[in-house]
Design an enzyme around this catalytic site. Structure first.
Site, PDB file in Angstrom:
ATOM      1  N   HIS A  95       0.853  -1.193   0.000  1.00 52.89           N
ATOM      2  CA  HIS A  95       0.000   0.000   0.000  1.00 52.89           C
ATOM      3  C   HIS A  95       0.886   1.240   0.000  1.00 52.89           C
ATOM      4  O   HIS A  95       1.968   1.232   0.597  1.00 52.89           O
ATOM      5  CB  HIS A  95      -0.895  -0.012   1.251  1.00 52.89           C
ATOM      6  CG  HIS A  95      -1.959   1.039   1.198  1.00 52.89           C
ATOM      7  ND1 HIS A  95      -1.735   2.320   1.609  1.00 52.89           N
ATOM      8  CD2 HIS A  95      -3.246   1.001   0.750  1.00 52.89           C
ATOM      9  CE1 HIS A  95      -2.840   3.024   1.428  1.00 52.89           C
ATOM     10  NE2 HIS A  95      -3.773   2.246   0.913  1.00 52.89           N
ATOM     11  N   GLU A 167      -3.505   2.356  -7.374  1.00 49.81           N
ATOM     12  CA  GLU A 167      -3.794   3.509  -6.517  1.00 49.81           C
ATOM     13  C   GLU A 167      -2.848   4.653  -6.862  1.00 49.81           C
ATOM     14  O   GLU A 167      -1.732   4.717  -6.363  1.00 49.81           O
ATOM     15  CB  GLU A 167      -3.742   3.164  -5.028  1.00 49.81           C
ATOM     16  CG  GLU A 167      -2.583   2.338  -4.548  1.00 49.81           C
ATOM     17  CD  GLU A 167      -2.402   2.477  -3.031  1.00 49.81           C
ATOM     18  OE1 GLU A 167      -3.322   2.889  -2.325  1.00 49.81           O
ATOM     19  OE2 GLU A 167      -1.291   2.179  -2.569  1.00 49.81           O
TER      20      GLU A 167
HETATM   21  P1  PGA Z   1      -8.860   6.921   0.603  1.00 48.60           P
HETATM   22  O1  PGA Z   1      -7.714   5.818   0.541  1.00 48.60           O
HETATM   23  O2  PGA Z   1     -10.078   6.293  -0.012  1.00 48.60           O
HETATM   24  O3  PGA Z   1      -8.973   7.198   2.041  1.00 48.60           O
HETATM   25  O4  PGA Z   1      -8.340   8.072  -0.189  1.00 48.60           O
HETATM   26  C1  PGA Z   1      -7.572   4.946  -0.506  1.00 48.60           C
HETATM   27  C2  PGA Z   1      -6.444   4.001  -0.139  1.00 48.60           C
HETATM   28  O5  PGA Z   1      -5.527   4.418   0.574  1.00 48.60           O
HETATM   29  O6  PGA Z   1      -6.489   2.846  -0.531  1.00 48.60           O
END
Ligand code: PGA
Length: 262
Positions: A95, A167
């Protein structure tokens, strides 16, 4: 739709055991069982065990947010994938918060992927470029490097089973991200699948599930889920709110019905 839409709630470092339990019972009340949707909850490590006893496993699956790559050893304070085997179905790996706050390297992510699969847990591999990398036109190179290193020791069958969350780091609320334009994301999904195909063949590329992992909420999740190559969403902040999260699950289901009828 080739397989079930995957909706993952990453609770990050929020909610103690009691609060997690409360959120689970709210989600139970508000989320119906849908055969076309797979709902995955990723609470803190501490909450995994108690929550595993509370959830209806036909409705929810569990994911860890991270673990250590060795199965056992002197790494004080760590928990291994081996210890999570049987407790979780998935684990998030790489992540952006781990890469940024903890300096997790490409090699560490690769070793975690291997440990995760070795312990029969399906990885949800997160990849994505930062704002600087995007502005420098390096998006493809970054995705390519993150993907190829992470998958190094996996077989085509293991890759086929895997989940990849795209992401874009510049679109994550934690990092004061701006919202991405859903239509701009399609090319990244296609690129990721093309890379998997080049490395592991068409079968693995078709089977691998690719999620959108930038910020989504109940207002815009459907716009991402509508994209042809998007198999689901990894939800951060909005997954802490049972109304928002249930609504996202509901929208995914409605979208699948619409697709089926079109
Ligand atoms: P968020 O995070 O939806 O809080 O922006 C997404 C993530 O970190 O996977």
């Amino acid at each position: 739709m080739k397989q079930r839409t995957l909706i993952v709630g990453n609770w990050k470092m929020h909610l103690n055991v009691q609060q997690s339990s409360l959120l689970v019972s709210r989600l139970h009340e508000h989320i119906a069982m849908h055969r076309d949707i797979e709902v995955v909850l990723a609470p803190s490590l501490l909450s995994l065990q108690p929550i595993s006893l509370e959830i209806d496993r036909r409705k929810f699956r569990l994911s860890a947010q991270d673990a250590f790559d060795a199965d056992e050893g002197p790494q004080t304070g760590e928990v291994s994938f081996a210890m999570l085997e049987g407790l979780v179905h998935y684990s998030i790996i790489g992540h952006s918060a781990r890469r940024i706050y903890f300096g997790e390297t490409l090699q560490q992510v690769r070793d975690k992927m291997q440990a995760c699969v070795r312990n029969k847990i399906t990885p949800i591999l997160c990849i994505g470029e930062t704002k600087q990398e995007r502005l420098a036109g390096e998006t493809r190179r970054v995705l390519h490097d993150q993907l190829t290193t992470a998958l190094t020791h996996l077989t085509a069958a293991e890759v086929a089973d895997l989940v990849i969350a795209y992401e874009p780091v510049w679109a994550i609320s934690t990092f004061q991200g701006e919202k991405s334009r859903p239509s701009d994301m399609q090319q990244a999904f296609v690129y990721i699948r093309d890379q998997v195909e080049a490395l592991y063949g068409a079968k693995a590329a078709q089977a691998v599930r690719v999620l959108y992992g930038g910020s989504v909420d109940a207002h815009d999740a459907a716009l991402y889920l509508e994209l042809e190559d998007c198999d689901g969403v990894l939800v951060g902040a909005a997954s802490l709110n049972y109304k928002q999260f249930s609504e996202i699950v509901n929208q995914a289901h409605v979208l699948n019905i619409k697709r089926k009828n079109d």
